[in-house]
Motif scaffolding. Structure first.
Motif, PDB file in Angstrom:
ATOM      1  N   THR A 198     -10.060   1.056   1.334  1.00  0.00           N
ATOM      2  CA  THR A 198      -9.140   2.139   1.700  1.00  0.00           C
ATOM      3  C   THR A 198      -7.728   1.851   1.206  1.00  0.00           C
ATOM      4  O   THR A 198      -7.043   2.737   0.667  1.00  0.00           O
ATOM      5  N   THR A 199      -7.292   0.598   1.375  1.00  0.00           N
ATOM      6  CA  THR A 199      -5.950   0.227   0.916  1.00  0.00           C
ATOM      7  C   THR A 199      -5.834   0.358  -0.597  1.00  0.00           C
ATOM      8  O   THR A 199      -4.818   0.834  -1.120  1.00  0.00           O
ATOM      9  N   VAL A 200      -6.865  -0.060  -1.302  1.00  0.00           N
ATOM     10  CA  VAL A 200      -6.845   0.049  -2.769  1.00  0.00           C
ATOM     11  C   VAL A 200      -6.732   1.506  -3.196  1.00  0.00           C
ATOM     12  O   VAL A 200      -5.964   1.848  -4.115  1.00  0.00           O
TER      13      VAL A 200
ATOM     14  N   LEU B  81       0.535   4.146  -6.859  1.00  0.00           N
ATOM     15  CA  LEU B  81       1.037   3.346  -7.974  1.00  0.00           C
ATOM     16  C   LEU B  81       0.834   4.020  -9.323  1.00  0.00           C
ATOM     17  O   LEU B  81       1.666   3.873 -10.225  1.00  0.00           O
ATOM     18  N   ILE B  82      -0.266   4.739  -9.489  1.00  0.00           N
ATOM     19  CA  ILE B  82      -0.495   5.396 -10.780  1.00  0.00           C
ATOM     20  C   ILE B  82       0.593   6.443 -11.070  1.00  0.00           C
ATOM     21  O   ILE B  82       1.169   6.462 -12.167  1.00  0.00           O
TER      22      ILE B  82
ATOM     23  N   LEU C  44       5.576  -5.288 -11.966  1.00  0.00           N
ATOM     24  CA  LEU C  44       6.105  -5.300 -10.602  1.00  0.00           C
ATOM     25  C   LEU C  44       5.267  -4.415  -9.677  1.00  0.00           C
ATOM     26  O   LEU C  44       4.967  -4.793  -8.540  1.00  0.00           O
ATOM     27  N   LEU C  45       4.886  -3.249 -10.172  1.00  0.00           N
ATOM     28  CA  LEU C  45       4.052  -2.358  -9.365  1.00  0.00           C
ATOM     29  C   LEU C  45       2.676  -2.982  -9.095  1.00  0.00           C
ATOM     30  O   LEU C  45       2.146  -2.885  -7.991  1.00  0.00           O
ATOM     31  N   ALA C  46       2.113  -3.617 -10.132  1.00  0.00           N
ATOM     32  CA  ALA C  46       0.809  -4.261  -9.938  1.00  0.00           C
ATOM     33  C   ALA C  46       0.913  -5.400  -8.934  1.00  0.00           C
ATOM     34  O   ALA C  46       0.038  -5.572  -8.066  1.00  0.00           O
ATOM     35  N   GLY C  47       1.985  -6.201  -9.021  1.00  0.00           N
ATOM     36  CA  GLY C  47       2.165  -7.268  -8.037  1.00  0.00           C
ATOM     37  C   GLY C  47       2.334  -6.721  -6.637  1.00  0.00           C
ATOM     38  O   GLY C  47       1.792  -7.279  -5.666  1.00  0.00           O
TER      39      GLY C  47
END
Length: 429
Positions: free
Chosen positions: A12-14, A21-22, A146-149
């Motif tokens: 769910t978090t993903v 994020l996309i 940064l967004l991926a982290g």
């Protein structure tokens, strides 16, 4: 349950993180693209006044200074056909701008910005600058990292919180699982606690009731095993006395040997039942030398093979060949396979027994020269399944023995067209 809760929360978090994020990643790319295009446009437009009023010499110096100070190469196409600044070809966008239209177009290597302006000669000049893909993506990859982290950090945090919550939810289930494992290991005194929520308390009560019932059934099994021993003792003794009373010494000795074999088999069955119903914890590592056990059983059946005029061919590897099975179980497996040949083929039909070591198994193969397995026999390895009018337990005994050792059983056709049974026994440490 704990893992499922953690996976559910993480999934769910993903999904939520990806949903946010996309768009942010696309927005970062758009902002960088617009920033680069605007900078290039401003740089090109800064020359419009010079192009409109200055002579060619001053214009050339201004273009050179712009190329030296700016990030983007600038080219000026004058109305008289001359070109000043960075080398560039007259693209379709430049030709369109010569008609008085300023525009920005995408190219294979980035973007092209053209500004149409009237020159000092009264014609239409074009100021062209090119923005490379690298300039368009300046700072974008860093923003994406940064967004991926941030996304990974959020997922890890949610997983940690979900695991903490799930641990509290499944603690009672883990205790019930521990009690069930203790019962499976033979610790029949193990009982589940009842100080739990109502649903878990009902499960614990049922498990305690099951443990008590198992203890009762095992006690009954031990009593029946002892009763079986006493019931068979008298008829076996009578049969032994009748065998000893035969007038032919050789025949008497042969029958007496069969009676002793029967008595040992019954004793092994009773001992095995008592061993399996014992309440000691832990498992005893079973193993035996397959070479000696199979050789002994082949020697036993060779007498009957000689009486029924059967050719018995043997290829037995030298031992020791240690397999993870008890001597009694391996002997029963060999007896079942050899007994099937005598039971399901006519007298005079030959047979072959081979024993050879493999990589991780010891392979026992029994062939016969009979007609092979019946065509209608769809599951001869299943308990009670047989297409020949028998009980169907012989091959099941072999299958269980092989499975208990970590191996398996395969059925095939012998080179002579008869039946072939391949038993693979797991090696013992």
């Amino acid at each position: 349950m704990r893992r499922r809760i953690a996976v559910l929360v993480t999934a769910t978090t993903v999904l939520v993180v990806v949903a946010f994020l996309i768009p942010l990643a696309l927005l970062a790319r758009t902002v960088a693209f617009d920033r680069a295009i605007n900078t290039a446009t401003v740089q090109a437009q800064s020359l419009t006044a010079v192009v409109s009023t200055a002579d060619p010499q001053v214009l050339g110096l201004s273009v050179q200074q712009a190329n030296a100070d700016g990030r983007f190469p600038v080219t000026v196409f004058r109305s008289d056909g001359t070109r000043l600044g960075a080398p560039a070809r007259r693209t379709p966008a430049v030709r369109l701008a010569e008609r008085g239209r300023s525009l920005t177009v995408d190219t294979r290597d980035g973007a092209e910005v053209v500004v149409s302006v009237g020159d000092a000669a009264g014609g239409q000049a074009v100021i062209r600058t090119e923005v490379s893909e690298r300039e368009l993506m300046r700072g974008v990859h860093r923003a994406w990292l940064l967004l991926a982290g941030l996304g990974v950090a959020l997922c890890a945090l949610s997983l940690f919180v979900a695991d903490r919550m799930a641990r509290g939810l499944v603690r009672q289930t883990s205790e019930l699982a521990e009690v069930s494992h203790r019962l499976a290991g033979g610790e029949l005194d193990a009982r589940a606690g009842v100080a739990a929520p109502r649903e878990m308390r009902e499960v614990g009560t049922a498990l305690n009731h099951l443990a008590g019932r198992i203890r009762e059934l095992l006690a009954e099994e031990r009593e029946r095993s002892a009763d079986l021993s006493h019931r068979l003792r008298t008829p076996l003794m009578s049969l032994r006395l009748d065998a000893e009373a035969l007038s032919d010494p050789a025949e008497s000795q042969r029958i007496t040997g069969h009676v002793e074999t029967l008595q040992r088999a019954v004793t092994r069955i009773i001992d095995e039942a008592e061993r399996r119903s014992s309440t000691t914890t832990g498992e005893v590592a079973l193993r035996c030398d397959a070479a000696s056990v199979v050789a002994e059983r082949v020697a036993f059946w060779s007498v009957l093979a000689e009486d029924t005029e059967r050719e018995l061919r043997t290829v037995l590897a030298e031992g020791p060949l240690w397999v993870a099975i008890s001597e009694a179980d391996l002997g029963a497996c060999a007896d079942a396979l050899l007994g099937n040949v005598f039971a399901h083929t006519e007298d005079g039909v030959g047979m072959a027994v081979s024993l050879a070591p493999g990589d991780d198994v010891v392979r026992l193969v029994v062939d016969d020269d009979g007609p092979g397995f019946p065509a209608s026999d769809t599951g001869p390895l299943s308990r009670g399944a047989s297409g020949s009018g028998s009980t169907g337990l012989g091959l099941d005994i072999a299958r269980r023995a092989a499975t208990d050792s970590g191996g398996g059983v395969r059925l095939d056709r012998a080179p002579g067209g008869g039946a072939r049974v391949i038993v693979e026994l797991g090696r013992a440490a």
